[in-house]
Design a protein around this motif. Sequence first.
Motif, mmCIF file in Angstrom:
data_model
loop_
_atom_site.group_PDB
_atom_site.id
_atom_site.type_symbol
_atom_site.label_atom_id
_atom_site.label_comp_id
_atom_site.label_asym_id
_atom_site.label_seq_id
_atom_site.Cartn_x
_atom_site.Cartn_y
_atom_site.Cartn_z
ATOM 1 N N THR A 38 3.963 70.391 21.609
ATOM 2 C CA THR A 38 3.766 71.740 21.782
ATOM 3 C C THR A 38 4.696 72.419 22.783
ATOM 4 N N VAL A 39 5.796 71.753 23.054
ATOM 5 C CA VAL A 39 6.739 72.254 23.966
ATOM 6 C C VAL A 39 7.358 73.277 23.735
ATOM 7 N N ALA A 40 7.822 73.690 22.222
ATOM 8 C CA ALA A 40 8.427 74.676 21.998
ATOM 9 C C ALA A 40 7.678 76.040 21.998
ATOM 10 N N ASP A 41 6.354 75.643 21.485
ATOM 11 C CA ASP A 41 5.382 76.707 21.521
ATOM 12 C C ASP A 41 5.188 77.297 22.957
ATOM 13 N N PHE A 42 5.113 76.224 23.800
ATOM 14 C CA PHE A 42 5.104 76.610 25.315
ATOM 15 C C PHE A 42 6.084 77.685 25.794
ATOM 16 N N TRP A 43 7.341 77.295 25.652
ATOM 17 C CA TRP A 43 8.247 77.977 26.046
ATOM 18 C C TRP A 43 8.455 79.255 25.278
ATOM 19 N N GLN A 44 8.067 79.347 23.898
ATOM 20 C CA GLN A 44 7.775 80.505 23.241
ATOM 21 C C GLN A 44 6.840 81.583 23.815
ATOM 22 N N MET A 45 5.833 81.070 24.295
ATOM 23 C CA MET A 45 4.570 81.736 25.105
ATOM 24 C C MET A 45 5.175 82.212 26.182
ATOM 25 N N VAL A 46 6.102 81.528 26.887
ATOM 26 C CA VAL A 46 6.611 81.993 28.233
ATOM 27 C C VAL A 46 7.385 83.006 27.858
#
Length: 214
Positions: free
Chosen positions: A20-28
Amino acid sequence: MDHDPRNPAYIATQGPLPSTVADFWQMVWENGCVVIVMLTPLVESGLKQCYHYWPDEGSNLYHIYEVNLVSEHIWCDDFLVRSFYLKNMQTNETRTVTQFHFLTWLNQNVPETSRTLLDFRRKVNKCYRGRSCPIIVHCSDGSGRSGTYVLIDMVLNKMAKGSKVQSGIRGLPPVTHCAPPQRPGARRGVKDQFEFALTAVAEEVNAILKALPQ
Ligand SMILES: *[C@@H]1O[C@H](CO)[C@@H](O)[C@H](O)[C@H]1NC(C)=O
């Protein structure tokens, strides 16, 4: 949300997983966040609590988000601050994101002293001041420590406002709504965290009282 449902004050979330790390940075990126509050160590007694979602040096690419470590400042044994350049490789836009990482608050537990956490919160809010984006708050599962931090921050923000306008604490949210859902075995940790939140509030209340004109 605090007072305005159109402007969320916080995004409380679980710590990123490898998947989910890419999703996290997308959310940021999509929420225009500039501050990340991380309340868990990466590992606790041999158990992984959170994926190491930033580069230790240089840059890492997560999907279309390039994260560059700009600086790392160790404030004390309890917390450190990292500064990142975040670049959207699709548009070439860049932003600065600051991560405040509290190291010594273990799951289902409380920090050794509320003083340290209050110092940490002051640094977070000094960096955030004047912004309107949500603050990202995460621990491991995104409930206990994150909820405790958000509760302390919301209450102290309201009290700080209240002490300015002499409206006291009438605007406080009903605290029962802030208690995270109960899971088996979590009861004790939740109770300790709730007591800790109130103790931290009491300490800051004392400081506000002392600073009031006599
Ligand atoms: C982003 O930068 C690269 C390299 O400088 C360039 O080739 C590309 O056209 C740029 N993209 C946009 C959307 O500006």
